[in-house]
Write a protein that holds these residues in place. Sequence first.
Motif, PDB file in Angstrom:
ATOM      1  N   GLU A 149       0.831  -1.204   0.000  1.00  0.00           N
ATOM      2  CA  GLU A 149       0.000   0.000   0.000  1.00  0.00           C
ATOM      3  C   GLU A 149       0.866   1.255   0.000  1.00  0.00           C
ATOM      4  N   ALA A 150       1.959   1.229   0.755  1.00  0.00           N
ATOM      5  CA  ALA A 150       2.864   2.386   0.776  1.00  0.00           C
ATOM      6  C   ALA A 150       3.481   2.611  -0.594  1.00  0.00           C
ATOM      7  N   PHE A 151       3.803   1.523  -1.292  1.00  0.00           N
ATOM      8  CA  PHE A 151       4.434   1.616  -2.604  1.00  0.00           C
ATOM      9  C   PHE A 151       3.526   2.293  -3.622  1.00  0.00           C
ATOM     10  N   GLU A 152       2.228   2.269  -3.383  1.00  0.00           N
ATOM     11  CA  GLU A 152       1.291   2.909  -4.306  1.00  0.00           C
ATOM     12  C   GLU A 152       1.366   4.436  -4.223  1.00  0.00           C
ATOM     13  N   ASP A 153       1.955   4.962  -3.178  1.00  0.00           N
ATOM     14  CA  ASP A 153       2.083   6.412  -3.012  1.00  0.00           C
ATOM     15  C   ASP A 153       3.299   6.893  -3.812  1.00  0.00           C
TER      16      ASP A 153
END
Length: 102
Positions: free
Chosen positions: A32-36
């Motif tokens: 989920e963090a990588f999507e930012d």
Amino acid sequence: MGTILALCEALGGVPPAYLLPHESYGDLRALEAFEDPKARRILALLNGLPPDEMQNVIADLERRREDLGLEPVPDDEAQGKPQRRRSMDDAARYAADSLEGL
């Protein structure tokens, strides 16, 4: 990259990171963090740092999280979780098996 994005869209809009062939990518918080885009920028900036400097950055970020009252992020490496990369053949087989299961 276009093919990856098209495949993600065909699978119902899953994030591209979900298709990466590495067992540590099972970490939903990291995915989920990588999507930012800002998180990806941070990773790009970290790429190529010497190991001792990378450790300094990690320590600084852990202190900042603590100062902000955020819960700590588990350290997979310290917990002895293996970091294994699939071979290209294994990754292709995994992707084919996943698609067949749809």
